[in-house]
Design a protein around this motif. Structure first.
Motif, PDB file in Angstrom:
ATOM      1  N   TRP A  72     -14.059   3.422   1.507  1.00 43.78           N
ATOM      2  CA  TRP A  72     -13.618   3.365  -0.032  1.00 43.78           C
ATOM      3  C   TRP A  72     -14.306   2.092  -0.681  1.00 43.78           C
ATOM      4  O   TRP A  72     -14.701   2.292  -1.825  1.00 43.78           O
ATOM      5  N   ASP A  99      -0.629   7.503  -0.344  1.00 46.81           N
ATOM      6  CA  ASP A  99      -1.992   8.329  -0.786  1.00 46.81           C
ATOM      7  C   ASP A  99      -3.075   7.121  -1.403  1.00 46.81           C
ATOM      8  O   ASP A  99      -3.934   7.503  -1.966  1.00 46.81           O
ATOM      9  N   SER A 100      -2.781   5.961  -1.084  1.00 43.19           N
ATOM     10  CA  SER A 100      -3.708   4.781  -1.638  1.00 43.19           C
ATOM     11  C   SER A 100      -4.795   4.669  -0.926  1.00 43.19           C
ATOM     12  O   SER A 100      -4.956   4.979   0.157  1.00 43.19           O
ATOM     13  N   PRO A 101      -5.782   3.934  -1.541  1.00 40.26           N
ATOM     14  CA  PRO A 101      -7.040   3.578  -0.879  1.00 40.26           C
ATOM     15  C   PRO A 101      -7.056   2.594   0.048  1.00 40.26           C
ATOM     16  O   PRO A 101      -8.121   2.267   0.752  1.00 40.26           O
ATOM     17  N   TYR A 102      -5.783   1.797   0.239  1.00 42.49           N
ATOM     18  CA  TYR A 102      -5.707   0.565   0.810  1.00 42.49           C
ATOM     19  C   TYR A 102      -5.358   0.825   2.221  1.00 42.49           C
ATOM     20  O   TYR A 102      -4.989  -0.031   3.049  1.00 42.49           O
ATOM     21  N   ASP A 161       0.972  -1.213   0.011  1.00 39.44           N
ATOM     22  CA  ASP A 161       0.023  -0.201  -0.132  1.00 39.44           C
ATOM     23  C   ASP A 161       0.901   1.092   0.047  1.00 39.44           C
ATOM     24  O   ASP A 161       1.939   0.909   0.321  1.00 39.44           O
ATOM     25  N   ARG A 182      -9.000   4.130   5.784  1.00 35.39           N
ATOM     26  CA  ARG A 182      -9.636   4.723   4.649  1.00 35.39           C
ATOM     27  C   ARG A 182     -10.330   3.383   3.864  1.00 35.39           C
ATOM     28  O   ARG A 182     -11.371   3.802   2.993  1.00 35.39           O
ATOM     29  N   MET A 183      -9.918   2.313   3.865  1.00 41.34           N
ATOM     30  CA  MET A 183     -10.315   1.115   3.022  1.00 41.34           C
ATOM     31  C   MET A 183     -11.745   0.725   3.247  1.00 41.34           C
ATOM     32  O   MET A 183     -12.282   0.711   1.910  1.00 41.34           O
TER      33      MET A 183
END
Ligand SMILES: [Zn+2]
Ligand SMILES: [Zn+2]
Length: 303
Positions: free
Chosen positions: A136, A125-128, A122, A132-133
């Motif tokens: 999203w 800035d990733s969605p993972y 990850d 945040r995951m």
């Protein structure tokens, strides 16, 4: 103990563990000599030390240990342990992202390793990212949720920088429990662009047995992806335990070898600096039964 249970324990009498982290990685506490001593004890003939190097200053292995310190640690250990029958190679696990591909290319231009793993983790800035995951991913289709990860894998393979792509579907770990591993394995076609990029670039595919230690209970990538890679024309494979702790050394490595054998592979590919070599899988792996049982789920691993 049955053969299958032994596969999932400490690996013994195997030619190579090509993914290991020492205390020169920020998330490992294992001095290199501990792995070497275990290798002597258990008959693991060759090791690649692949400590992390990250290229985003927010990531933990950014500037954690210098190239010179890592190289000295491995080369000195190699000289100490070769007389006792263990070969130790100087590798690295580089975190790939298109955002820092140029830095990564420059690093490999300046520094020479025996063996290079390119892995997508990850990223800041990733969605993972945990927290945040869930928000999203919930309600999105699986293909959409996998896409940012797999786009980086396609680029990593296409970069031509790596000997092997590490833990291809480790994104399963980030998606759990929103998407189960079996849901993901039932959509193996979503991985085809990444698998084709790996095949077309001549990069190897790693089977990483750390997946057996985690929820999901399969290697990264799981057997259906390894089989599809083979069907798409993939010829090069590697296998490593990705140990970060003493007890993880070569753990379940035999099960990883067996996943490869069951997908039709007879040998590992490896690089020792300038020498590209193939290393045959032990006969007992090739002659193994058709499947392994996951310790976590009790499910049959090979679909
Ligand atoms: Zn990794
Ligand atoms: Zn690793």
């Amino acid at each position: 103990m049955s053969d299958r249970q032994q596969d999932l324990g400490p690996g013994k009498d195997l030619p190579l563990d090509s993914h290991l982290h020492t205390d020169l990685s920020p998330d490992s506490d294992v001095p290199i000599d501990v792995y070497a001593a275990l290798a002597v004890e258990r008959g693991i003939a060759e090791l690649a030390i692949t400590d992390h190097v990250d290229f985003d200053s927010r990531d933990p292995a950014y500037d954690y240990a210098t190239f010179a310190d890592r190289e000295r640690s491995v080369r000195d250990a190699a000289a100490r342990w070769a007389p006792r029958g263990v070969e130790i190679r100087f590798g690295v696990e580089l975190t790939f992202n298109r955002a820092w591909e140029a830095d990564l290319r420059a690093h490999l231009g300046r520094h020479h390793y025996d063996f290079v793993i390119g892995s997508v983790h990850d990223w800041p800035d990733s969605p993972y990212i945990p927290g945040r995951m869930g928000t999203w991913a919930t309600g999105r289709p699986l293909g959409e949720v996998l896409q940012p990860y797999l786009a980086e894998v396609v680029a990593a393979a296409g970069s031509g920088l790596f000997d092997t792509i590490g833990h291809l579907d480790v994104v399963r770990r980030y998606l759990d429990p929103i998407f189960s591993s079996s849901e993901i394995f039932n959509a193996v076609e979503l991985f085809e662009p990444a698998l084709r990029a790996i095949v077309d670039s001549g990069t190897a595919l790693e089977v990483n047995t750390s997946g057996y230690r985690r929820g999901g209970g399969e290697a990264y990538p799981g057997p259906p992806l390894v089989t599809r890679y083979r069907e798409l024309g993939g010829e090069r494979v590697t296998a490593g335990s990705d140990a970060h702790r003493k007890g993880q050394f070569a753990w379940a490595l035999e099960a990883g070898y067996r996943v490869l054998a069951e997908a039709g592979f007879a040998e590992l590919t490896f690089r020792r600096g300038g020498d590209r070599v193939v290393i045959e899988l032990p006969e007992r792996c090739a002659a193994a039964g058709p499947s392994v049982v996951s310790p976590n789920t009790g499910r049959i691993g090979s679909l």
